[in-house]
Design an enzyme around this catalytic site. Sequence first.
Site, PDB file in Angstrom:
ATOM      1  N   MET A 188       1.717   3.808  -5.241  1.00  0.00           N
ATOM      2  CA  MET A 188       1.049   3.223  -6.399  1.00  0.00           C
ATOM      3  C   MET A 188       0.022   2.173  -6.009  1.00  0.00           C
ATOM      4  O   MET A 188      -1.075   2.108  -6.572  1.00  0.00           O
ATOM      5  CB  MET A 188       2.090   2.625  -7.343  1.00  0.00           C
ATOM      6  CG  MET A 188       2.988   3.643  -8.010  1.00  0.00           C
ATOM      7  SD  MET A 188       2.107   4.689  -9.187  1.00  0.00           S
ATOM      8  CE  MET A 188       1.908   3.546 -10.555  1.00  0.00           C
ATOM      9  N   HIS A 222       8.770   1.703 -23.316  1.00  0.00           N
ATOM     10  CA  HIS A 222       7.995   2.922 -23.077  1.00  0.00           C
ATOM     11  C   HIS A 222       8.830   3.915 -22.273  1.00  0.00           C
ATOM     12  O   HIS A 222       8.925   5.109 -22.622  1.00  0.00           O
ATOM     13  CB  HIS A 222       6.712   2.568 -22.310  1.00  0.00           C
ATOM     14  CG  HIS A 222       6.002   3.739 -21.701  1.00  0.00           C
ATOM     15  ND1 HIS A 222       6.446   4.373 -20.557  1.00  0.00           N
ATOM     16  CD2 HIS A 222       4.870   4.397 -22.071  1.00  0.00           C
ATOM     17  CE1 HIS A 222       5.641   5.369 -20.255  1.00  0.00           C
ATOM     18  NE2 HIS A 222       4.670   5.403 -21.154  1.00  0.00           N
ATOM     19  N   ASN A 223       9.461   3.438 -21.201  1.00  0.00           N
ATOM     20  CA  ASN A 223      10.265   4.321 -20.369  1.00  0.00           C
ATOM     21  C   ASN A 223      11.498   4.817 -21.110  1.00  0.00           C
ATOM     22  O   ASN A 223      11.932   5.957 -20.907  1.00  0.00           O
ATOM     23  CB  ASN A 223      10.677   3.603 -19.085  1.00  0.00           C
ATOM     24  CG  ASN A 223       9.520   3.453 -18.114  1.00  0.00           C
ATOM     25  OD1 ASN A 223       8.355   3.579 -18.491  1.00  0.00           O
ATOM     26  ND2 ASN A 223       9.827   3.170 -16.868  1.00  0.00           N
ATOM     27  N   GLU A 232      10.420   7.536 -23.235  1.00  0.00           N
ATOM     28  CA  GLU A 232      10.184   8.657 -22.312  1.00  0.00           C
ATOM     29  C   GLU A 232      11.482   9.405 -22.023  1.00  0.00           C
ATOM     30  O   GLU A 232      11.515  10.646 -22.022  1.00  0.00           O
ATOM     31  CB  GLU A 232       9.570   8.105 -21.034  1.00  0.00           C
ATOM     32  CG  GLU A 232       9.273   9.110 -19.948  1.00  0.00           C
ATOM     33  CD  GLU A 232       8.767   8.410 -18.697  1.00  0.00           C
ATOM     34  OE1 GLU A 232       9.319   8.678 -17.609  1.00  0.00           O
ATOM     35  OE2 GLU A 232       7.827   7.588 -18.805  1.00  0.00           O
ATOM     36  N   LYS A 278       6.813  -2.083 -21.306  1.00  0.00           N
ATOM     37  CA  LYS A 278       6.885  -0.964 -20.358  1.00  0.00           C
ATOM     38  C   LYS A 278       8.299  -0.406 -20.286  1.00  0.00           C
ATOM     39  O   LYS A 278       8.507   0.816 -20.181  1.00  0.00           O
ATOM     40  CB  LYS A 278       6.418  -1.417 -18.974  1.00  0.00           C
ATOM     41  CG  LYS A 278       6.543  -0.347 -17.876  1.00  0.00           C
ATOM     42  CD  LYS A 278       5.773   0.919 -18.224  1.00  0.00           C
ATOM     43  CE  LYS A 278       5.551   1.831 -17.017  1.00  0.00           C
ATOM     44  NZ  LYS A 278       6.744   2.230 -16.302  1.00  0.00           N
ATOM     45  N   ASN A 284       8.087  -1.931 -11.909  1.00  0.00           N
ATOM     46  CA  ASN A 284       9.012  -1.885 -13.040  1.00  0.00           C
ATOM     47  C   ASN A 284      10.064  -2.972 -12.858  1.00  0.00           C
ATOM     48  O   ASN A 284      11.094  -2.760 -12.219  1.00  0.00           O
ATOM     49  CB  ASN A 284       9.696  -0.512 -13.135  1.00  0.00           C
ATOM     50  CG  ASN A 284       8.827   0.519 -13.820  1.00  0.00           C
ATOM     51  OD1 ASN A 284       7.993   0.183 -14.647  1.00  0.00           O
ATOM     52  ND2 ASN A 284       9.030   1.774 -13.478  1.00  0.00           N
ATOM     53  N   LEU A 292       0.817  -1.212   0.000  1.00  0.00           N
ATOM     54  CA  LEU A 292       0.000   0.000   0.000  1.00  0.00           C
ATOM     55  C   LEU A 292       0.850   1.261   0.000  1.00  0.00           C
ATOM     56  O   LEU A 292       0.541   2.245   0.682  1.00  0.00           O
ATOM     57  CB  LEU A 292      -0.958  -0.010   1.189  1.00  0.00           C
ATOM     58  CG  LEU A 292      -2.072  -1.063   1.110  1.00  0.00           C
ATOM     59  CD1 LEU A 292      -2.871  -1.090   2.410  1.00  0.00           C
ATOM     60  CD2 LEU A 292      -2.988  -0.786  -0.073  1.00  0.00           C
ATOM     61  N   SER A 334       1.786   2.604 -16.361  1.00  0.00           N
ATOM     62  CA  SER A 334       2.333   3.927 -16.628  1.00  0.00           C
ATOM     63  C   SER A 334       1.297   5.001 -16.332  1.00  0.00           C
ATOM     64  O   SER A 334       0.113   4.828 -16.602  1.00  0.00           O
ATOM     65  CB  SER A 334       2.781   4.051 -18.082  1.00  0.00           C
ATOM     66  OG  SER A 334       3.307   5.351 -18.327  1.00  0.00           O
TER      67      SER A 334
END
Length: 465
Positions: free
Chosen positions: A13, A186-187, A190, A183, A103, A10, A129
């Site tokens: 994210m 993607h980063n 980015e 992912k 990640n 918790l 993301s």
Amino acid sequence: MAAEIGIYGLGTMGSALALNMADKGVRVAVSNRTPGAVADFLEEAGALADRIEGHDGLEALIAALPQPRTILFMIPSTAPMDEMMDRVIPLLASGDTVIDAGNADFHATRARSDRLARHDLHFVGMGVSGGEEGARFGPSMMVGGTAHSWTQLKPVAEAIAAKFDGQPCVAHLGPDGAGHFVKMVHNGIEYADMQAIAEVYGLLRLGAGEDPAAIGARFAAWNEGPLQSFLVEITAKALASRDAQTGQPMIDVIVDSAGQKGTGRWTVIEALKLGQSASTIEAAVGARIWSSQRERRAAGAAGLAAPGALDLPSDDDLELALLAARILGHAQGFDVMQAASEDYGWALDMGVIARIWRAGCIIRSALLDVISEAFADEVPQGALLLADPMRARLDTSVPALRRVVGAAVSAGYPVPVLSSALAWHDSMRQARGSAAMIQAQRDFFGHHGFARVDADGQHHGSWTR
């Protein structure tokens, strides 16, 4: 009514995803390594707490879920995840699914998938993301795992995902590490996007001495056109911000040393392993490394010749140069994913990837609309660079990129991503390049051999010594 999914972890994210699920009508069970965090979270959840069950530990969380269970872990995806596998495997039953939503290194995801499969369990590597806000209100999600696990996860994932024209920005991309690989790329894209934006900012602020607010106004105007994107939008807002303590532009009180968590570096490493060039991403990673060398740069500023006067390019050229660099950076990223798809047998659908990146994720942009349309048709050589919509835009934007890079280089201002994008573009338009010289050198000193243009097989040169 029993919970549909469990979340363990918790932090920022994990909490945001749990609230997103509850907000969308999904009943969710939660737990955390420290039980006190569960009570605090339920109190903060307010009215949404009615759809959230809190549990004191992992065992209680798993026991509360109906079979086949789906449990999402939002914990560090290194040794802690492997240690968690040791704990969780004995507690699960055939058909249960474990999701790693952090990640993670996709190689580790593949290994964990194999490990759980030996127990008739399913492992999902899910890239998420959008940061905290995306997790709370609608992220883009890239899922890798078995068809069974996707059947279990799909209703929840589609409910909480960002929507673009009503379509959820989540997809099952392939088995084992496919989601985490996408992912990762993607980063990497980015990284290149952020650095290209920073380079244009640097020319305006450091080269031309313009006020941050005026530069921000430029980016805000560009965000109304082909450069429309989340990153350009927040760049404009960041440049308009002022520091509450000093009243100075916020950008001017920030130390010029960029952090990184490793996904950009991973992308470059994997690209090289796959025999691909991700030069724009590599340049962005390099620029972050150089930025951390502040003492050396200070010594360089004192001991080396200073930059000269910058012949500042026009606003139109700066806008188009940034567009060209973004197109080329995305094209390299899609090339890397295509190579991985073939190497690992994933059958990645590039059009689907582009579509689920159009909302929720950090690199969401108008450009991804064009890319998704490009992949709807036949793409020559499978290379996004050669797709008609990309070529049309490069025809108009690369001349501007050339002028901007030329002006920066002439004055002595670094533009590593802009210049590497231009070099790659120019290399890709040469049917015959300069590599014959490399082969000649290799054969001359090492007798490595070369292919001839007029004969098959390997050959050696008759060199003058």
